[in-house]
Scaffold this motif. Structure first.
Motif, PDB file in Angstrom:
ATOM      1  N   LEU A 127      49.137 -24.878  47.740  1.00  0.00           N
ATOM      2  CA  LEU A 127      48.954 -25.345  46.280  1.00  0.00           C
ATOM      3  C   LEU A 127      48.532 -26.450  46.497  1.00  0.00           C
ATOM      4  O   LEU A 127      47.377 -26.993  45.554  1.00  0.00           O
ATOM      5  CB  LEU A 127      50.726 -26.079  45.384  1.00  0.00           C
ATOM      6  CG  LEU A 127      51.321 -25.228  45.412  1.00  0.00           C
ATOM      7  CD1 LEU A 127      52.644 -25.755  44.545  1.00  0.00           C
ATOM      8  CD2 LEU A 127      51.262 -23.593  44.081  1.00  0.00           C
TER       9      LEU A 127
ATOM     10  N   ILE B 274      53.851 -31.169  49.517  1.00  0.00           N
ATOM     11  CA  ILE B 274      54.538 -30.368  48.747  1.00  0.00           C
ATOM     12  C   ILE B 274      52.893 -28.701  49.462  1.00  0.00           C
ATOM     13  O   ILE B 274      52.532 -29.265  50.306  1.00  0.00           O
ATOM     14  CB  ILE B 274      53.414 -30.278  47.345  1.00  0.00           C
ATOM     15  CG1 ILE B 274      52.295 -29.593  46.698  1.00  0.00           C
ATOM     16  CG2 ILE B 274      54.468 -31.179  46.409  1.00  0.00           C
ATOM     17  CD1 ILE B 274      51.714 -29.510  45.788  1.00  0.00           C
TER      18      ILE B 274
ATOM     19  N   GLN C 123      45.938 -34.875  40.317  1.00  0.00           N
ATOM     20  CA  GLN C 123      46.752 -34.842  40.526  1.00  0.00           C
ATOM     21  C   GLN C 123      47.672 -34.170  42.624  1.00  0.00           C
ATOM     22  O   GLN C 123      48.221 -34.618  42.444  1.00  0.00           O
ATOM     23  CB  GLN C 123      45.947 -33.526  40.125  1.00  0.00           C
ATOM     24  CG  GLN C 123      46.924 -32.105  40.236  1.00  0.00           C
ATOM     25  CD  GLN C 123      48.574 -32.071  39.151  1.00  0.00           C
ATOM     26  OE1 GLN C 123      49.159 -32.884  38.452  1.00  0.00           O
ATOM     27  NE2 GLN C 123      49.555 -32.068  40.265  1.00  0.00           N
TER      28      GLN C 123
ATOM     29  N   ASP D  61      50.146 -34.566  44.499  1.00  0.00           N
ATOM     30  CA  ASP D  61      51.223 -33.415  45.521  1.00  0.00           C
ATOM     31  C   ASP D  61      51.259 -33.800  46.676  1.00  0.00           C
ATOM     32  O   ASP D  61      51.841 -33.454  47.360  1.00  0.00           O
ATOM     33  CB  ASP D  61      49.835 -32.306  45.478  1.00  0.00           C
ATOM     34  CG  ASP D  61      50.039 -31.815  43.557  1.00  0.00           C
ATOM     35  OD1 ASP D  61      51.244 -31.945  43.020  1.00  0.00           O
ATOM     36  OD2 ASP D  61      49.493 -30.563  43.538  1.00  0.00           O
TER      37      ASP D  61
END
Lengths: 628, 453
Positions: free
Chosen positions: B417, B413, B404, B408
């Protein structure tokens, strides 16, 4: 004399911490006395003329929902308002406002003066009066003795304050104001550990001698958002700041004259803030950088004084003038007040509980810079928590403690009481573990219930916030249950809006999750959707777009809470626990963590030691006194 | 008396079996004071010294003539003061000594409690504690040596290295959150991806090392298939060595599926359905090609046996066709190479083919090498790892989070986050090391130890 009137609570100091502590006590109905060295300095901004900023905006809004004054005050006296980091994620959005320092200060003074249950007096406190480690009152420089059941000390930089400008030093609490020379001795004699810290400020410049036309304009937002959830509309000017830079010439002047700096000539030895270094520090430590940013900020709507943000300095007056005039736009600048460094006494905050009450003296609370922090917002956040807890102490109510997963204020206080500090402590986003949940935008939503239950929020305000919450939740639910189908009209609209077409039945939440989508665009596709308030729309978008991450963060919080909920009794006897090293045992006995979670955060307490404690507490929970 | 964690625990460390010498272990803060009361040799007791004397009961009768070893805090196994009694190994005498120790206020140790104390006193981390369990249950010397390596903390060091890399990414990420405009970090997306890939590679290597480690520490199961009379039984005898074969019933399975255990190159193996194979010697073989699906599912490696002296017939092809759909490693064993070869090995679409003669033993080494290669991959013994299932689960979750994070970071991003996932990544790694732990987990963890450890 012994003053004829007895108070419930006495607050010492009228700065940003003292204001919140005294107001909240009076608002909770307790008779309160605020004692300050100068009534004219209530709410004074000693350093930059601004409220908020990265991670600090959070604190201001938290103070607001807990019944504080800071947010309301800046909403009435700001000169420009701005959301920083707007282009980044919502967790780092931060409100910042330039303040009209004079207006800010005066409005605070009037607010205190018009507050029921609150007396304000100009006197310097020299001594804290106690009986059997319990507060009974204070004694002032005029020999007056005021009696109370609790005392909140918020002295800022005033205890044994010493100012440095070049090689000149003199005693002062701030600029030219007299310091408090006796109070920290009184605290020392009560058994509290005192140490020194250092901070500084920048020169104030005459606007009439600055060439603003050659500098970059930094206006506020066109659609400013207020700090307080109570402020319905902001009616304030939008005065610009200006941006300029230091250059190699500036740096050369500073480097050549380091012997004129009290920091580098060895006069000042205490720790200053690393994150907010003086310009001489920046030039020495970041030698490879050829320029540093300088923001020129208005201090007062009507005055010509300009604050030079980024130029904290304690160089001599002559050097200050020379390096200032090497900077673009400041070639002909006149100094109105020079920058200076100030060294002062603070109390090691590990001697405090999470309520900010000292562990040694019952009823004695400390808040603000006296605890080793820096910043108006950090001070206000501690002020309100200390104030609430002083009141609850008198009202015999449960302590009011914010945890790390509740608020930035919780992070701030937990850091202070658990780890202490070696430099002035400033709030940062990175200090908060759960910042995706602890956002600035949702502050009033997440703290309303806690605040209302503690009696800090009135029913109307609470219900208004609850309505917002319900609206957000219900709209999200309904978006998840509303589907659109891949027909020609829908896909045409999607293309127009710059989004991918859909090929299968899709719910609106899923559509909204797309980067380029927002609620308003959704309404163009599905005109039946209700028009909503701007704030509600924003919260819905955040909740849906970040759902996966928010859920992960919630899991992390659950894990965190598990350890926070393993409570350690206040009088827990660490000598009974075998297997702890003397060093670890000493640390635990000093800090007296209230939970396993807090114990884990004490530096030097090993994971193995935490495991031992955990096993011990679990096995002997509630029966530690058994003698069978 | 109140049960403290500094109370004294004891157990017969050599187990409740008769042996030449019995070992009774005692540990706890005041254990040496207890020793003084039951032992004829009085203090001073020195660390790491052996003392000769007699254990006496309360009436001063001699229970046994013993040697007592002293281990003082913190340099003992548990980290506490402790001693060990080396007595005669009879059950009666060992239990008499144990009762005597108990009568002075010690209590019986729970399974794994000595090791648990070692962990709690910071003598080892969870991966090392896991290695202790593996050392105890090691089925071969080779497995033992590999587990000792983990016990020394080599694996912990590896994990700490990964953790440091994660902390580095976290710190870099924080800089971008708090000081966005100040270009304090010079790292590009690719730099960050490179570190993440390094972490990912480490984790996937550990996961693979665990998988192969399980083979060495827990063993593999072989299934031998082939039509009648190709020599399955002879093959079994050849690799097992008849005198070593131990036949046991496995609970919960059909009675006729029986397993034999043995070591090949120090790796524990067992063979499924050996009864079925052996029975073919004297009766008509019925089982042959029609192995149950269940057996195939339970096997780690399948040996498909063919008669090299004959051409492949319909039954052989049936078997080949069935094996095509199996995703487990298959070795084709061409038996009877002592006779003239008739088989065409190009008709067998199996990658690994071993030619063997069960009569001369030719080709056995090739088969053993092939089995070793499948069992341990390209791993060196010192790299193999033993983890419990919750540790494995945590590592797998950590791996998924890495995936993940890759996505990202590639998209660059919001760093906030990214930090959410980095925090979880660090948490999962801490679970493997035992940095964050809870009592329930510890209990489960230490229950699978034998009492005396």
């Amino acid at each position: 004399m012994r003053y004829p009137k007895n108070y419930d609570i006495i607050v010492i100091g009228g700065g940003h911490a003292g204001i919140e502590a005294s107001l909240i006590n009076a608002r909770l109905g307790l008779s309160t006395l605020l004692l300050t060295i100068s009534l004219d300095s209530i709410g004074q901004m000693s350093c930059n003329p601004a409220i908020g900023g990265l991670a600090k905006g959070h604190l201001v809004k938290e103070v607001d929902i807990l019944g504080g004054e800071m947010a309301r005050n800046i909403d009435q006296t700001g000169l420009q308002f701005k959301i920083l980091n707007r282009s980044k994620g919502p967790a780092v959005w931060s409100s910042r406002a330039q303040a009209d320092m004079t207006a800010y200060r005066l409005r605070m003074k009037y607010t205190l003066e018009n507050q029921k249950n609150l007396d304000t007096k100009q006197e310097m406190v020299d001594e804290i009066l106690t009986e059997e480690n319990r507060i009974v009152g204070v004694k002032t420089n005029l020999g007056n003795e005021y009696f109370s059941k609790a005392v909140v000390i918020t002295t800022g930089t005033f205890m044994k304050g010493k100012i440095f400008i070049g090689l000149n030093t003199y005693s002062a609490g701030r600029a030219w104001e007299p310091p408090s020379e006796r109070l920290s001795d009184s605290l020392k004699s009560l058994g509290l550990k005192i140490a020194r810290l250092k901070t500084g400020t920048t020169p104030r410049l005459d606007a009439r001698t600055i060439d603003f036309d050659s500098l970059m304009l930094q206006p506020g937002d066109d659609d400013p958002i207020p700090f307080s959830f109570r402020t319905k509309e902001l009616r304030r000017p939008n005065m610009p700041c200006y941006l300029t830079y230091t250059n190699e010439k500036t740096h050369e002047i500073i480097l050549k004259n380091l012997d004129q700096s009290p920091l580098y000539s060895g006069i000042v030895e205490s720790m200053g803030p690393r994150y907010c270094p003086s310009i001489e520090d920046k030039v020495v430590k970041f030698f490879e950088k050829t320029q540093h940013q300088i923001f020129l900020e208005p201090e007062d709507e009507k005055s010509t004084e300009i604050y030079a943000d980024g130029l904290h300095t304690s160089m001599s007056y002559e050097v200050q003038l020379n390096f200032l005039r090497s900077i673009k736009g400041l070639e002909k600048v006149e100094i109105m007040r020079p920058g200076y460094a100030i060294e002062y006494d603070f109390v090691d905050p590990t001697q405090l509980k999470h309520t900010l009450e000292t562990k040694k003296i019952k009823g004695l609370f400390l808040a603000g810079q006296i605890n080793g922090t820096s910043g108006y917002e950090e001070a206000a956040a501690q002020g309100i928590v200390a104030g609430i807890n002083a009141a609850f102490y008198l009202l015999k109510k449960e302590p009011f403690v914010l945890r790390r997963d509740d608020a930035y204020t919780g992070v701030l206080i937990d850091d202070l009481v658990t780890k202490g500090t070696k430099e002035p402590y400033r709030m940062f986003t990175s200090r908060a573990e759960y910042r995706l949940i602890l956002r600035e935008d949702n502050t009033h939503l997440r703290l309303a219930e806690k605040s209302f239950k503690a009696g800090l929020l009135n029913k109307d305000e609470y219900e208004m916030i609850q309505e917002q919450k319900i609206k957000i939740e219900e709209t999200i639910k309904s978006l998840k249950k509303t589907f659109i189908f891949p027909n020609e009209q829908t896909n045409k609209k999607l293309k127009e809006l710059g989004s991918e077409i859909i090929k299968t039945k899709t719910d609106l939440a899923k559509l909204l999750r797309r980067t380029e989508m927002n609620y308003d665009k959704l309404r163009e596709i599905v005109p039946d959707l209700e028009e909503l308030d701007k704030f509600i729309k924003q919260e819905i978008e955040i909740d849906i777009k970040y759902e996966g991450y928010l859920n992960l963060q919630k899991q992390q919080i659950e894990k965190f809470k598990k350890y926070e909920n393993m409570r350690i009794p206040e009088d827990f006897d660490y000598t009974r626990v075998g297997g702890l090293s003397n060093e670890v045992r000493g640390k635990l006995m000093e800090i007296r963590p209230t939970s396993i979670g807090q114990a884990m955060r004490i530096s030097g307490v090993t994971p193995a030691a935490v495991s031992i404690l955990m096993v011990y507490l679990k096995k002997y929970d509630g029966k530690t006194d058994s003698t069978s | 008396m109140l049960k403290h964690d500094d109370d004294i625990i004891t157990a017969i460390a050599s187990g409740q079996v008769e042996s030449a010498i019995g070992v009774i272990r005692v540990s706890g803060k005041n254990s040496l004071t207890l020793l003084e009361k039951i032992f004829t040799k009085k203090p001073p007791y020195e660390h790491r010294r052996l003392y000769y004397g007699f254990i006496k009961d309360k009436q001063n009768n001699t229970l046994d003539e013993v040697i007592v070893g002293i281990f003082k805090s913190p340099q003992s196994y548990t980290g506490e003061d402790s001693f060990e009694v080396y007595s005669h190994g009879g059950l009666v005498v060992m239990n008499a000594i144990l009762d005597r120790i108990l009568s002075e206020g010690a209590r019986l140790a729970e399974p794994g409690e000595f090791t648990k104390r070692a962990f709690l006193n910071g003598k080892m981390d969870l991966t090392q504690a896991e290695a202790v369990a593996t050392v105890i249950s090691a089925k071969s010397k080779r497995a033992l040596m590999a587990a000792q390596n983990q016990l020394k903390g080599n694996f912990s060091k590896q994990l700490s290295k990964i953790r440091d890399r994660i902390l580095y990414l976290m710190a870099e990420n924080e800089v971008r959150i708090d000081h966005p405009g100040e270009d304090l970090s010079q790292m590009t997306v690719n730099d960050r991806l490179a570190i993440l890939n390094e972490i990912k590679l480490y984790i996937s290597r550990i996961l693979r090392a665990t998988e192969f480690g399980d083979h060495l520490f827990k063993g593999l199961t072989l299934l031998i298939v082939g039509k009648p009379n190709v020599g399955k039984s002879s093959l079994l005898n050849l690799i097992v060595g008849e005198e070593m074969a131990i036949v046991t019933d496995i609970p919960g399975t059909t009675r006729d599926i029986v397993k034999e255990s043995f070591n090949i190159k120090g790796i524990p193996f067992s063979v499924l359905d050996t009864a079925g194979i052996r029975r073919t010697k004297d009766t008509i073989e019925k089982i042959g090609v029609n192995r149950s699906i269940e057996a195939i599912n339970r096997a780690d490696i399948i040996l498909a046996v063919f008669d090299a002296s004959q051409t492949l017939d319909k039954e052989d092809f049936n078997l080949i066709n069935r094996l095509k759909f199996i995703e487990k490693p298959v070795i084709a064993v061409l038996n009877k190479t002592d006779k003239p070869t008739a088989i065409n090995e190009h008709d067998i679409p199996i990658e690994k083919i071993i030619k063997i003669s069960c009569i001369t033993g030719d080709g056995l080494t090739d088969l053993e090498n092939a089995l070793e290669k499948i069992a341990l991959g390209n791993f060196d013994d010192t790299q193999l790892i033993s983890l419990n299932s919750s540790q494995k689960k945590a590592l797998k979750k950590a791996f998924n989070i890495c995936n993940q994070l890759s996505k990202d970071i590639k998209k660059d991003i919001d760093p906030v986050l990214i930090s959410v996932n980095l925090l979880s990544l660090a948490d999962y790694l801490d679970e493997v090391i035992g940095r964050i732990t809870n009592e329930d987990m510890l209990d489960v963890m230490f229950k699978h130890f034998c009492i005396g450890k």
